[in-house]
Design a protein around this motif. Sequence first.
Motif, PDB file in Angstrom:
ATOM      1  N   ASP A  53      41.714  31.756  41.853  1.00  0.00           N
ATOM      2  CA  ASP A  53      42.995  32.447  41.786  1.00  0.00           C
ATOM      3  C   ASP A  53      44.036  31.459  41.264  1.00  0.00           C
ATOM      4  OD1 ASP A  53      45.247  33.967  42.161  1.00  0.00           O
ATOM      5  OD2 ASP A  53      44.808  34.508  44.231  1.00  0.00           O
ATOM      6  N   PRO A  59      49.279  35.136  44.708  1.00  0.00           N
ATOM      7  CA  PRO A  59      47.817  35.136  44.882  1.00  0.00           C
ATOM      8  C   PRO A  59      47.323  36.435  45.510  1.00  0.00           C
ATOM      9  CG  PRO A  59      48.866  33.740  46.542  1.00  0.00           C
ATOM     10  CD  PRO A  59      49.947  34.147  45.588  1.00  0.00           C
ATOM     11  N   SER A  60      46.345  37.065  44.860  1.00  0.00           N
ATOM     12  CA  SER A  60      45.808  38.347  45.333  1.00  0.00           C
ATOM     13  C   SER A  60      44.371  38.237  45.819  1.00  0.00           C
ATOM     14  CB  SER A  60      45.859  39.384  44.198  1.00  0.00           C
ATOM     15  OG  SER A  60      47.163  39.567  43.723  1.00  0.00           O
ATOM     16  N   PRO A  62      42.731  36.352  48.076  1.00  0.00           N
ATOM     17  CA  PRO A  62      42.412  36.391  49.514  1.00  0.00           C
ATOM     18  C   PRO A  62      42.372  37.806  50.076  1.00  0.00           C
ATOM     19  CG  PRO A  62      43.943  34.613  49.057  1.00  0.00           C
ATOM     20  CD  PRO A  62      43.820  35.404  47.779  1.00  0.00           C
ATOM     21  N   LYS A  63      43.340  38.640  49.704  1.00  0.00           N
ATOM     22  CA  LYS A  63      43.383  40.014  50.184  1.00  0.00           C
ATOM     23  C   LYS A  63      42.223  40.835  49.632  1.00  0.00           C
ATOM     24  CE  LYS A  63      45.452  43.829  51.828  1.00  0.00           C
ATOM     25  NZ  LYS A  63      45.619  44.102  53.268  1.00  0.00           N
ATOM     26  N   ARG A  68      40.300  34.616  54.494  1.00  0.00           N
ATOM     27  CA  ARG A  68      41.486  33.910  54.991  1.00  0.00           C
ATOM     28  C   ARG A  68      41.041  32.638  55.691  1.00  0.00           C
ATOM     29  NH1 ARG A  68      40.805  38.546  57.513  1.00  0.00           N
ATOM     30  NH2 ARG A  68      42.494  39.458  56.321  1.00  0.00           N
ATOM     31  N   SER A  91      41.865  29.779  46.253  1.00  0.00           N
ATOM     32  CA  SER A  91      43.185  30.317  45.965  1.00  0.00           C
ATOM     33  C   SER A  91      44.232  29.492  46.691  1.00  0.00           C
ATOM     34  CB  SER A  91      43.272  31.786  46.418  1.00  0.00           C
ATOM     35  OG  SER A  91      44.606  32.264  46.361  1.00  0.00           O
ATOM     36  N   GLY A  93      46.456  30.824  48.083  1.00  0.00           N
ATOM     37  CA  GLY A  93      46.689  31.649  49.261  1.00  0.00           C
ATOM     38  C   GLY A  93      45.943  31.173  50.496  1.00  0.00           C
ATOM     39  N   GLU A  98      50.431  33.405  54.691  1.00  0.00           N
ATOM     40  CA  GLU A  98      50.264  34.635  53.902  1.00  0.00           C
ATOM     41  C   GLU A  98      51.594  35.210  53.442  1.00  0.00           C
ATOM     42  OE1 GLU A  98      48.073  39.015  54.261  1.00  0.00           O
ATOM     43  OE2 GLU A  98      47.971  37.587  55.911  1.00  0.00           O
TER      44      GLU A  98
END
Length: 262
Positions: A53, A59-60, A62-63, A68, A91, A93, A98
Amino acid sequence: MSRGLPRQKPIPGVNHVVLVASGKGGVGKSTTAVNLALGIVANDATKAVGLLDADVFGPSIPKMMNLRGNPELSDKNLMRPLVNYGIACMSIGFLVEETAPVVWRGLMVMSAMEKLLRQVDWGMLDYLVIDMPPGTGDVQLSVSQNIPVSGAVIVSTPQDVALIDARRGVEMFRKVHVPVLGLVQNMSVFQCPKCNHETHIFGAGGAAKLAQTIGVDLLGDIPLHLTIRETSDQGRPVVVSQPDSNEAKAYRNVAAEVVRRL
């Protein structure tokens, strides 16, 4: 800036680097990057795939990949990627809260990118898919100039405004001698779930026309479908959660086209 230039240093263990980019935000670039990586593995389970990422400010991964936590460190003080669905992921992230905004100047962003590229223990990968930030800025230039890139995939909707920016993205990669593997036309058509009527909300065939005009391939069409949005938000991308759906097949077809060109 092309493979083998003196400034470039390959990422140890990584065979192919594929950039997934877009000229503007909101066209589904990260969703495409995630399902492209998963599609490569779905098509050939023997392939090792990583997902980086590079969108530091948004940053997308992780989702979308339902990951996490902080990466562990190896004996060589390298960050170990987090893994889900068979994909090794890294990432920014994973390294910040978050909900915390990343308020950095350009030099800090470049330093973070250097760490994400050079201080990660990727192991042996056939493909590293990099989810780029939107636009044609510092990160795109830094990545293109510092590591050998096998090719870039440009994501756009059929909308004229998005296509103008997609063309800029293609021309930027050409200037830094990164092969453009092709365009992905995202949100190409909406099919009503009740009556099956098809509506081209963002226009019809715009990316296909652009691809022909600028001399690149159209890698595939991805429909505008609620399932893609829902599964992405749930951290269960459509390629793994609904592998027999038409949407998953569309992503696998794009993955097959990318691999074929490499």
